[in-house]
Motif scaffolding. Sequence first.
Motif, short mmCIF file in Angstrom:
data_model
loop_
_atom_site.label_atom_id
_atom_site.label_comp_id
_atom_site.label_asym_id
_atom_site.label_seq_id
_atom_site.Cartn_x
_atom_site.Cartn_y
_atom_site.Cartn_z
N ALA A 238 5.26 22.14 22.58
CA ALA A 238 4.62 23.39 23.00
C ALA A 238 3.30 23.11 23.70
O ALA A 238 2.97 23.75 24.72
CB ALA A 238 4.40 24.29 21.79
N PHE A 239 2.51 22.17 23.17
CA PHE A 239 1.25 21.85 23.82
C PHE A 239 1.50 21.24 25.19
O PHE A 239 0.80 21.58 26.16
CB PHE A 239 0.43 20.88 22.97
CG PHE A 239 -0.80 20.37 23.69
CD1 PHE A 239 -1.92 21.17 23.81
CD2 PHE A 239 -0.82 19.10 24.25
CE1 PHE A 239 -3.05 20.72 24.49
CE2 PHE A 239 -1.94 18.64 24.93
CZ PHE A 239 -3.06 19.46 25.04
N GLN A 240 2.44 20.35 25.30
CA GLN A 240 2.72 19.71 26.59
C GLN A 240 3.13 20.73 27.64
O GLN A 240 2.73 20.64 28.80
CB GLN A 240 3.79 18.64 26.42
CG GLN A 240 3.35 17.45 25.58
CD GLN A 240 2.16 16.71 26.19
OE1 GLN A 240 2.03 16.60 27.42
NE2 GLN A 240 1.27 16.22 25.34
N ALA A 241 3.90 21.74 27.23
CA ALA A 241 4.28 22.79 28.17
C ALA A 241 3.07 23.62 28.60
O ALA A 241 2.89 23.93 29.80
CB ALA A 241 5.34 23.70 27.54
N ASP A 242 2.22 23.97 27.64
CA ASP A 242 1.02 24.73 27.97
C ASP A 242 0.06 23.92 28.83
O ASP A 242 -0.63 24.47 29.70
CB ASP A 242 0.31 25.17 26.68
CG ASP A 242 1.06 26.26 25.93
OD1 ASP A 242 1.98 26.86 26.52
OD2 ASP A 242 0.72 26.51 24.76
#
Length: 275
Positions: A238-242
């Motif tokens: 999720a962090f990598q996508a954000d």
Amino acid sequence: MASISALAAAALLAACSSTPFGAPVASSVSAPAAMSAPTHEGGYLSADRIEALAQAVPAPSAEGSAEQAADRAQSDRYRAYEGGDRWLLATAHAELSPRLAAQHFDCALGVRFASAPTPRLTALFDKVLKDANGAAELAKTRAFRPRPVGVDPARAACTNVSAAGRASASYPSGSATVGVAYGEAVAVLDPAHGAAAREIGHQIAVSRVVCGMHYPADAAAGEVLGRAVFAQIAATPAFQADLEAARGELAAVRATGLTNPGCAAERAALALPLP
């Protein structure tokens, strides 16, 4: 050279407290009656991970120990900065809301975050804030240590602090945890300016000591916790996508060509020697 007040205005600072400077006053501060564990939701990490991170924080130095005495003595030396440029910068650093906190990194990245919308970066910061502050607040429930402004009611704080705020727990510093986690996130967002971003995260932690809101050991423990929290955040999909979405926003901000007019004042304040 630009006045630090320009930086303060640009960063939408709260006014400094008018509490008078005074000599240390003996005060007995006990833990608040309610020290229940906070709930955690809305970040990148699960409640179990936050619990494990909080449990890994070592206990503060014992009451009456040599370590505690040295920590308090160093805190007292920071009183010399009250009202000066480093103190005013600390009032800026006290603002850690996701919508505004990115502006602390304007000068490190050579941009003006207020020059273009950054909703995805704000959302990323919001999740980092919830994880970092959640871990720090949970760690605080394990052992109560009063704040410098709680031990000494006459000590000035560089932001308005309620009686409950003065009586709240100091270890580890939640603001230091959040500031360092933000710095780590910005360093990953813009690796070319990573060292400068991490330095600002560290300086946000230092500012809490300048403010009299935390002892040096509280801030140091918060920094360690902030890095540990972010290391786990960075591993989540999720962090990598954000992060990818926030990089697009950073590119748009940089394309405006605008920079923060308070950077000269910030450099001057950060160049001042600290005890």
